[in-house]
Design a protein around this motif. Structure first.
Motif, PDB file in Angstrom:
ATOM      1  N   ILE A 271     -12.189  -4.254  -3.353  1.00 29.31           N
ATOM      2  CA  ILE A 271     -11.345  -4.054  -4.816  1.00 29.31           C
ATOM      3  C   ILE A 271     -11.077  -5.463  -5.370  1.00 29.31           C
ATOM      4  O   ILE A 271     -11.336  -6.194  -6.160  1.00 29.31           O
ATOM      5  CB  ILE A 271     -10.309  -3.071  -4.758  1.00 29.31           C
ATOM      6  CG1 ILE A 271     -10.724  -1.579  -4.727  1.00 29.31           C
ATOM      7  CG2 ILE A 271      -9.542  -3.200  -6.049  1.00 29.31           C
ATOM      8  CD1 ILE A 271      -9.668  -0.756  -4.341  1.00 29.31           C
ATOM      9  N   ALA A 272     -10.198  -6.182  -4.281  1.00 28.52           N
ATOM     10  CA  ALA A 272      -9.771  -7.354  -4.548  1.00 28.52           C
ATOM     11  C   ALA A 272     -10.866  -8.490  -4.984  1.00 28.52           C
ATOM     12  O   ALA A 272     -10.569  -9.508  -5.993  1.00 28.52           O
ATOM     13  CB  ALA A 272      -9.063  -8.228  -3.542  1.00 28.52           C
TER      14      ALA A 272
ATOM     15  N   TYR B   8      -3.029  -6.067  -6.540  1.00 30.81           N
ATOM     16  CA  TYR B   8      -4.543  -6.518  -6.271  1.00 30.81           C
ATOM     17  C   TYR B   8      -4.430  -7.692  -7.210  1.00 30.81           C
ATOM     18  O   TYR B   8      -3.961  -7.681  -8.482  1.00 30.81           O
ATOM     19  CB  TYR B   8      -5.600  -5.272  -6.831  1.00 30.81           C
ATOM     20  CG  TYR B   8      -5.736  -4.214  -5.885  1.00 30.81           C
ATOM     21  CD1 TYR B   8      -6.331  -4.054  -4.808  1.00 30.81           C
ATOM     22  CD2 TYR B   8      -4.920  -3.144  -6.195  1.00 30.81           C
ATOM     23  CE1 TYR B   8      -6.393  -3.071  -4.060  1.00 30.81           C
ATOM     24  CE2 TYR B   8      -5.019  -1.986  -5.496  1.00 30.81           C
ATOM     25  CZ  TYR B   8      -5.591  -2.151  -4.476  1.00 30.81           C
ATOM     26  OH  TYR B   8      -5.938  -0.907  -3.524  1.00 30.81           O
TER      27      TYR B   8
ATOM     28  N   ASN C  14      -9.430  -2.358   0.265  1.00 33.47           N
ATOM     29  CA  ASN C  14      -8.565  -3.169  -0.474  1.00 33.47           C
ATOM     30  C   ASN C  14      -9.375  -4.597  -0.787  1.00 33.47           C
ATOM     31  O   ASN C  14      -9.236  -5.160  -1.701  1.00 33.47           O
ATOM     32  CB  ASN C  14      -7.166  -3.299   0.086  1.00 33.47           C
ATOM     33  CG  ASN C  14      -6.410  -2.036  -0.128  1.00 33.47           C
ATOM     34  OD1 ASN C  14      -6.518  -1.322  -1.187  1.00 33.47           O
ATOM     35  ND2 ASN C  14      -5.288  -1.958   0.697  1.00 33.47           N
ATOM     36  N   ARG C  15      -9.914  -5.153   0.419  1.00 35.51           N
ATOM     37  CA  ARG C  15     -10.618  -6.519   0.269  1.00 35.51           C
ATOM     38  C   ARG C  15     -11.730  -6.295  -0.795  1.00 35.51           C
ATOM     39  O   ARG C  15     -11.905  -7.294  -1.815  1.00 35.51           O
ATOM     40  CB  ARG C  15     -11.173  -6.744   1.655  1.00 35.51           C
ATOM     41  CG  ARG C  15     -10.152  -7.385   2.530  1.00 35.51           C
ATOM     42  CD  ARG C  15     -10.864  -8.064   3.610  1.00 35.51           C
ATOM     43  NE  ARG C  15     -11.730  -7.059   4.253  1.00 35.51           N
ATOM     44  CZ  ARG C  15     -11.299  -6.614   5.381  1.00 35.51           C
ATOM     45  NH1 ARG C  15      -9.689  -6.442   5.950  1.00 35.51           N
ATOM     46  NH2 ARG C  15     -11.940  -5.635   6.259  1.00 35.51           N
TER      47      ARG C  15
ATOM     48  N   THR D 182     -11.658  -7.641  -9.084  1.00 33.36           N
ATOM     49  CA  THR D 182     -10.547  -7.704  -9.740  1.00 33.36           C
ATOM     50  C   THR D 182     -10.038  -9.044  -9.957  1.00 33.36           C
ATOM     51  O   THR D 182      -9.742  -9.573 -10.964  1.00 33.36           O
ATOM     52  CB  THR D 182      -9.344  -6.873  -9.337  1.00 33.36           C
ATOM     53  OG1 THR D 182      -8.926  -7.196  -7.856  1.00 33.36           O
ATOM     54  CG2 THR D 182      -9.499  -5.465  -9.368  1.00 33.36           C
TER      55      THR D 182
ATOM     56  N   ASP E 292       0.877  -1.019   0.073  1.00 31.02           N
ATOM     57  CA  ASP E 292       0.049   0.024  -0.001  1.00 31.02           C
ATOM     58  C   ASP E 292       0.921   1.320  -0.054  1.00 31.02           C
ATOM     59  O   ASP E 292       1.824   1.293   0.376  1.00 31.02           O
ATOM     60  CB  ASP E 292      -0.739   0.097   1.270  1.00 31.02           C
ATOM     61  CG  ASP E 292      -1.993  -0.998   1.227  1.00 31.02           C
ATOM     62  OD1 ASP E 292      -2.428  -1.387   0.160  1.00 31.02           O
ATOM     63  OD2 ASP E 292      -2.249  -1.405   2.392  1.00 31.02           O
TER      64      ASP E 292
END
Length: 403
Positions: A298-299, A246, A295-296, A302, A236
């Motif tokens: 987004i992951a 990611y 972040n979780r 993606t 990050d």
């Protein structure tokens, strides 16, 4: 540009900006040679001075290895015993005609050899004398030997590299060495420019520690101006969210959508416009507080498509994004190939080679590898002949192991 053979005649220097500058290279290891490589690549006549071969092995390292061959292209090489009176006399004769001397010895060594700045300046007031040390030429650590990883540790970099809680982690390249070399090359250019106005040379210095602290940049200013001590942030960005790595359906990507405008474009591109008004995700401070949650989220999106899909989607939206390449993938990348960062040359003994090209581009100048890394002492006779030594005198110097 491409990776075609770039070996041209050594005298084809007319367009190179440092044509006519003569450099005496006393460097070993990496930091000093990094500086001199810039000067050699851009047309300086670099004479690398190494001690005569001894039975103790190659003091300069594995000459035929990938590291040495990449560091010392575009130079001439001679062997000279600076510990001998005749060797020092030859060095001073060379220094009298030189523009630049570069060294990265421990501070005391150059004085012991009598090739320090003051000694050289006595024979050539116009000399630009350039030095890299571990910690500076003086001060409480001035006497110490320094290497890259020590500077990474003492300069703070290892404390902010790696995953949170992981403990100190070194960077995967010798960044203190490389940065110190780059900065010293810049310093040499400034000193040469000043000499044009004043007629006087000078002593340019930097150190691995100074280079490393300088490279902390905003992490240093966080402490100096805001009193914040940076820690490890992993992949990050420490202050701009979301910026990081990611997962995708095939391999990870790295993406940066940290500004308010980019965050809005990113949310629309990824098919999640509602994120812009979800909780306090719409503000930079809010995204920073919720970075793990974001972040979780987004992951989870993606991972559903391959990397190339997301690279194309984010590129169309103006979101910085790219794959995480291994080194072989770097040099297979079409943009890297277009930029010509792998340069080909032909070594008389080792055969075809590829080395890393200069990242500097100057209009009207073709930055080629004019000559491969020289063998030990390859140009000793030629350099001595330029000083007026005849064949018999050179033979006598060889018999006494001065060269």
């Amino acid at each position: 540009m491409n990776d075609a053979a770039a070996h041209i005649h050594p005298d084809s220097l007319d367009a190179l900006p440092l044509k006519g500058i003569r450099v005496l290279d006393l460097t070993l290891a990496r930091a000093g040679p990094t500086c001199v490589r810039h000067l050699a690549d851009w047309g300086a006549d670099v004479i690398r001075i190494e001690p005569p071969a001894s039975g103790d092995g190659e003091i300069t390292g594995n000459r035929d290895g990938f590291d040495f061959q990449n560091l010392h292209r575009n130079k001439r090489a001679m062997q000279l015993d600076l510990k001998s009176a005749e060797g020092k006399q030859i060095f001073m004769a060379l220094a009298e005609r030189a523009d630049v001397v570069v060294e990265n010895m421990r501070a005391a060594v150059k004085y012991r050899l009598g090739v320090d700045f003051e000694s050289v300046r006595r024979v050539n007031p116009r000399i630009v004398y350039a030095s890299i040390s571990g910690f500076g030429q003086d001060g409480p650590y001035g006497h110490r030997a320094g290497v890259d990883q020590i500077a990474q540790g003492m300069g703070g970099l290892m404390s902010i590299t790696g995953l949170p809680g992981q403990g100190p982690v070194r960077v995967g390249i010798p960044i203190a060495d490389l940065t110190a070399g780059n900065l010293l090359a810049l310093g040499v250019m400034m000193a040469l420019f000043r000499r044009e106005r004043t007629g006087q040379g000078g002593w340019v210095q930097t150190s691995l520690l100074e280079a490393m602290v300088f490279m902390l940049d905003f992490q240093a200013s966080r402490w100096l101006l805001a009193g914040e001590i940076a820690g490890q942030a992993g992949n990050d960005h420490p202050t701009s969210i979301p910026t990081g790595v990611y997962p995708t359906a095939d391999r990870p990507i790295v993406m940066a959508a940290s500004s308010a405008r980019m965050w809005e474009r990113f949310c629309n591109a990824i098919g999640k416009p509602e994120w812009t008004t979800q909780g306090d995700w719409g503000t930079g401070d809010g995204r920073s507080r919720h970075r793990a949650e974001i972040n979780r989220a987004i992951a989870e999106v993606t991972i559903q498509q391959p990397s190339q899909h997301w690279i194309e989607v984010f590129d169309a939206a103006g979101i910085p994004c790219g794959p995480i390449n291994t080194i072989d993938q770097v040099f297979a990348d079409p943009q890297v190939q277009h930029l010509g960062l792998a340069r080909a040359t032909e070594h008389a003994r080792l055969g075809p080679q590829r080395v890393v090209g200069t990242p500097i581009n100057l209009s009207g100048v073709e930055d080629t590898i004019r000559r491969p890394t020289p063998d030990a002492g390859e140009h000793t006779d030629a350099v001595l002949a330029e000083l007026g030594y005849g064949a018999e005198a050179i033979a006598a110097l060889r018999a006494k192991r001065v060269v």
